[in-house]
Design an enzyme around this catalytic site. Structure first.
Site, short mmCIF file in Angstrom:
data_model
loop_
_atom_site.label_atom_id
_atom_site.label_comp_id
_atom_site.label_asym_id
_atom_site.label_seq_id
_atom_site.Cartn_x
_atom_site.Cartn_y
_atom_site.Cartn_z
N HIS A 63 0.81 -1.22 0.00
CA HIS A 63 0.00 0.00 0.00
C HIS A 63 0.85 1.26 0.00
CE1 HIS A 63 0.77 0.19 4.42
NE2 HIS A 63 0.64 1.48 4.21
N ASP A 119 -0.63 -7.39 1.78
CA ASP A 119 -0.02 -6.06 1.68
C ASP A 119 1.50 -6.15 1.66
OD1 ASP A 119 0.29 -3.33 1.63
OD2 ASP A 119 -0.07 -3.07 3.79
N SER A 214 5.61 2.25 7.49
CA SER A 214 5.06 1.16 6.68
C SER A 214 6.16 0.45 5.90
CB SER A 214 4.02 1.71 5.69
OG SER A 214 2.87 2.15 6.36
#
Length: 258
Positions: A63, A119, A214
């Site tokens: 993402h 992800d 992330s």
């Protein structure tokens, strides 16, 4: 049989990106310089505004770059993405740094943009990194030991260090987080999957890593176990990491293909 050699990406999203998951490592400390030689830092230039993003391939969350634009597998916009290796202080031009362009972004085929299932993504670099004390790829083995609730793991990144201050650190930060049981994440995070994900972070402790980091790796017992993906909407622990061992067949197949 090929053993995957990977570098790990810590991506830092801009605060104005409109996300609902803050950029932070709370309750941590500055890491010893270059003690995470597999970490990569990404610079992404859009309209001359620098967005900071915390082997030949870099493993990250799918993402992360897809929030900026669709790289599937990659467009000419990849020319605006640099991976910087051997970084500790992102405000300095350290002699240890290597700057390499991203050639191709390869998200997991079952990842759906806007969601967090599967992800995970590989970034292919234009050239191989030179291995030094400050730049080392990771070997991912089929016989990876599994993590258990109560295990203490390390996470590192360049996310902000306090909830009340939007200023960002210039040096790599690290924090210790505890693996939680499956029920802890199921009650806090929608659609948690124990098959593909790892639940990390004690709700009773003010320690957290989140979207600012992330793609950063979860290191348990000196072994990479997860890739940071998402967390609860109220920005409290626990958070979810993609379980690397589950995705090893796809990682090996993809690296072999390219």
């Amino acid at each position: 049989e090929m053993t995957p050699l990977l570098l790990l990406l810590s991506l830092l999203l801009p605060l104005e990106a409109g996300t609902d998951f803050l950029s932070e490592i709370i309750g941590g400390r500055e890491a010893k310089p270059h003690s995470y030689p597999y970490m990569a830092f990404v610079q992404h230039l859009i309209e001359k505004k620098k967005h900071r993003c915390g082997g030949k391939f870099v493993l990250t969350a799918a993402h992360s770059l897809l929030l900026f634009h669709n790289l599937n597998p990659c467009s000419s916009l990849c020319s605006s993405i640099n991976v910087i290796l051997g970084v500790h202080n992102i405000k300095k031009q350290e002699k240890t740094q290597q700057v390499i362009r991203v050639k191709r972004a390869i998200p997991h085929p079952d990842h759906v943009p806007g969601r967090f299932s599967n992800d995970i993504m590989l970034l292919e670099l234009e050239r191989k990194a030179k291995q030094t004390k400050a730049v080392q790829p990771l070997r991912l083995h089929e016989a990876m030991s599994q993590v258990n609730p109560g295990d203490t793991c390390l996470v590192a990144g360049w996310g902000k260090t306090t909830l009340s201050n939007d200023s960002l650190p210039t040096t790599l930060q690290e924090v210790e987080l505890t693996v939680q049981d499956e029920q802890e994440c199921k009650s806090a995070i929608h659609a948690y999957s124990a098959l593909t994900e790892i639940c990390v972070g004690d709700p009773m402790e003010m320690k957290i890593c989140s979207k600012g980091d992330s793609g950063t790796p979860l290191v348990c017992n000196n072994m990479i176990q997860g890739i940071l993906s998402n967390g609860a909407k109220d920005d409290t622990p626990p958070v979810v990491f993609m379980k690397v061992s589950h995705f090893l067949p796809w990682i090996k197949k993809t690296m072999g293909h390219f």
